[in-house]
Design a protein around this motif. Structure first.
Motif, PDB file in Angstrom:
ATOM      1  N   HIS A   1     -32.323  13.263  -0.910  1.00 17.50           N
ATOM      2  CA  HIS A   1     -32.623  12.793  -2.264  1.00 17.50           C
ATOM      3  C   HIS A   1     -34.019  12.181  -2.240  1.00 17.50           C
ATOM      4  O   HIS A   1     -34.337  11.412  -1.330  1.00 17.50           O
ATOM      5  CB  HIS A   1     -31.623  11.723  -2.714  1.00 17.50           C
ATOM      6  N   TRP A   2     -34.846  12.487  -3.215  1.00 14.77           N
ATOM      7  CA  TRP A   2     -36.208  11.968  -3.233  1.00 14.77           C
ATOM      8  C   TRP A   2     -36.240  10.456  -3.297  1.00 14.77           C
ATOM      9  O   TRP A   2     -37.189   9.826  -2.834  1.00 14.77           O
ATOM     10  CB  TRP A   2     -37.004  12.591  -4.377  1.00 14.77           C
ATOM     11  N   ASP A   3     -35.215   9.821  -3.823  1.00 15.00           N
ATOM     12  CA  ASP A   3     -35.167   8.359  -3.860  1.00 15.00           C
ATOM     13  C   ASP A   3     -35.096   7.771  -2.451  1.00 15.00           C
ATOM     14  O   ASP A   3     -35.449   6.616  -2.248  1.00 15.00           O
ATOM     15  CB  ASP A   3     -33.953   7.870  -4.657  1.00 15.00           C
ATOM     16  N   ASP A   4     -34.642   8.549  -1.494  1.00 10.27           N
ATOM     17  CA  ASP A   4     -34.506   8.064  -0.124  1.00 10.27           C
ATOM     18  C   ASP A   4     -35.848   7.798   0.560  1.00 10.27           C
ATOM     19  O   ASP A   4     -35.895   7.118   1.577  1.00 10.27           O
ATOM     20  CB  ASP A   4     -33.720   9.056   0.734  1.00 10.27           C
ATOM     21  N   ILE A   5     -36.938   8.333   0.038  1.00  8.84           N
ATOM     22  CA  ILE A   5     -38.231   8.141   0.699  1.00  8.84           C
ATOM     23  C   ILE A   5     -39.113   7.127  -0.025  1.00  8.84           C
ATOM     24  O   ILE A   5     -40.301   7.031   0.232  1.00  8.84           O
ATOM     25  CB  ILE A   5     -38.983   9.481   0.883  1.00  8.84           C
ATOM     26  N   ALA A   6     -38.523   6.307  -0.894  1.00 12.04           N
ATOM     27  CA  ALA A   6     -39.296   5.318  -1.631  1.00 12.04           C
ATOM     28  C   ALA A   6     -39.989   4.330  -0.701  1.00 12.04           C
ATOM     29  O   ALA A   6     -41.121   3.928  -0.946  1.00 12.04           O
ATOM     30  CB  ALA A   6     -38.388   4.577  -2.610  1.00 12.04           C
ATOM     31  N   ASP A   7     -39.337   3.923   0.370  1.00  8.05           N
ATOM     32  CA  ASP A   7     -39.926   2.989   1.326  1.00  8.05           C
ATOM     33  C   ASP A   7     -40.327   3.709   2.604  1.00  8.05           C
ATOM     34  O   ASP A   7     -40.126   3.211   3.705  1.00  8.05           O
ATOM     35  CB  ASP A   7     -38.912   1.875   1.656  1.00  8.05           C
ATOM     36  N   GLU A   8     -40.924   4.844   2.472  1.00  7.02           N
ATOM     37  CA  GLU A   8     -41.255   5.688   3.618  1.00  7.02           C
ATOM     38  C   GLU A   8     -42.204   4.993   4.585  1.00  7.02           C
ATOM     39  O   GLU A   8     -43.177   4.368   4.208  1.00  7.02           O
ATOM     40  CB  GLU A   8     -41.894   6.991   3.122  1.00  7.02           C
ATOM     41  N   ASP A   9     -41.893   5.106   5.847  1.00  4.46           N
ATOM     42  CA  ASP A   9     -42.696   4.541   6.924  1.00  4.46           C
ATOM     43  C   ASP A   9     -43.491   5.683   7.548  1.00  4.46           C
ATOM     44  O   ASP A   9     -42.928   6.758   7.762  1.00  4.46           O
ATOM     45  CB  ASP A   9     -41.728   3.940   7.956  1.00  4.46           C
ATOM     46  N   PRO A  10     -44.769   5.490   7.848  1.00  7.05           N
ATOM     47  CA  PRO A  10     -45.518   6.593   8.469  1.00  7.05           C
ATOM     48  C   PRO A  10     -44.833   7.087   9.742  1.00  7.05           C
ATOM     49  O   PRO A  10     -44.459   6.293  10.590  1.00  7.05           O
ATOM     50  CB  PRO A  10     -46.874   5.959   8.795  1.00  7.05           C
ATOM     51  N   ALA A  11     -44.681   8.381   9.857  1.00  4.60           N
ATOM     52  CA  ALA A  11     -43.900   8.958  10.952  1.00  4.60           C
ATOM     53  C   ALA A  11     -44.684   9.111  12.245  1.00  4.60           C
ATOM     54  O   ALA A  11     -44.118   9.424  13.270  1.00  4.60           O
ATOM     55  CB  ALA A  11     -43.359  10.323  10.525  1.00  4.60           C
ATOM     56  N   GLU A  12     -45.988   8.861  12.236  1.00  2.36           N
ATOM     57  CA  GLU A  12     -46.805   9.122  13.418  1.00  2.36           C
ATOM     58  C   GLU A  12     -46.776   8.012  14.453  1.00  2.36           C
ATOM     59  O   GLU A  12     -47.347   8.153  15.515  1.00  2.36           O
ATOM     60  CB  GLU A  12     -48.260   9.379  13.016  1.00  2.36           C
ATOM     61  N   HIS A  13     -46.183   6.874  14.174  1.00  2.00           N
ATOM     62  CA  HIS A  13     -46.235   5.771  15.133  1.00  2.00           C
ATOM     63  C   HIS A  13     -44.897   5.539  15.834  1.00  2.00           C
ATOM     64  O   HIS A  13     -44.566   4.436  16.210  1.00  2.00           O
ATOM     65  CB  HIS A  13     -46.733   4.483  14.467  1.00  2.00           C
ATOM     66  N   PHE A  14     -44.181   6.597  16.041  1.00  2.00           N
ATOM     67  CA  PHE A  14     -42.910   6.517  16.748  1.00  2.00           C
ATOM     68  C   PHE A  14     -43.046   7.157  18.123  1.00  2.00           C
ATOM     69  O   PHE A  14     -43.872   8.032  18.335  1.00  2.00           O
ATOM     70  CB  PHE A  14     -41.800   7.217  15.964  1.00  2.00           C
ATOM     71  N   GLY A  15     -42.236   6.688  19.036  1.00  2.00           N
ATOM     72  CA  GLY A  15     -42.182   7.274  20.363  1.00  2.00           C
ATOM     73  C   GLY A  15     -40.742   7.568  20.715  1.00  2.00           C
ATOM     74  O   GLY A  15     -39.815   7.072  20.075  1.00  2.00           O
ATOM     75  N   GLN A  16     -40.545   8.366  21.720  1.00  2.05           N
ATOM     76  CA  GLN A  16     -39.192   8.762  22.100  1.00  2.05           C
ATOM     77  C   GLN A  16     -38.949   8.481  23.570  1.00  2.05           C
ATOM     78  O   GLN A  16     -39.801   8.731  24.413  1.00  2.05           O
ATOM     79  CB  GLN A  16     -38.987  10.242  21.818  1.00  2.05           C
ATOM     80  N   VAL A  17     -37.772   7.942  23.844  1.00 11.52           N
ATOM     81  CA  VAL A  17     -37.293   7.741  25.209  1.00 11.52           C
ATOM     82  C   VAL A  17     -36.177   8.755  25.411  1.00 11.52           C
ATOM     83  O   VAL A  17     -35.238   8.806  24.623  1.00 11.52           O
ATOM     84  CB  VAL A  17     -36.749   6.308  25.400  1.00 11.52           C
TER      85      VAL A  17
END
Length: 104
Positions: A44-60
């Motif tokens: 739902h487009w309402d779900d991205i209202a508080d979107e956080d930039p996706a580039e500053h994540f890391g994975q373990v």
């Protein structure tokens, strides 16, 4: 064990502990946090209202061998740090005895 962490810097480290019911660390694995980005699946487009930039994540992403642990309750604890920031999360698991092999 797979975890996603929020990165403030490029050189984050992670420690994964298997903690027994008495609070003792039964196993530890240290690793680096791999730079990554998240791919958002929008229902739902309402779900991205508080979107956080996706580039500053890391994975373990680490394999924790559990075969040498005694059956019982444990906590998996992941701690990630980039030197200035630290984050920790725990999840409960139960190690069960191996099932006997069928006789055939």
């Amino acid at each position: 064990m797979c975890a996603v962490v929020n990165l403030a810097g490029p050189s984050a480290q992670a420690t994964l502990d298997v903690v027994d019911a008495a609070g003792r660390v039964a196993q530890t694995v240290e690793t680096t946090v791999g730079a990554s980005s998240l791919e958002q699946v929008v229902k739902h487009w309402d779900d991205i209202a508080d979107e956080d930039p996706a580039e500053h994540f890391g994975q373990v992403d680490v394999t924790l061998p559990l075969a040498n642990l005694a059956p019982g309750p444990y906590r998996l604890r992941v701690t990630a740090s980039d030197g200035g920031h630290k984050s920790q999360q725990e999840e409960s698991i139960v190690v069960r005895a191996a099932a006997p092999s069928p006789i055939g």
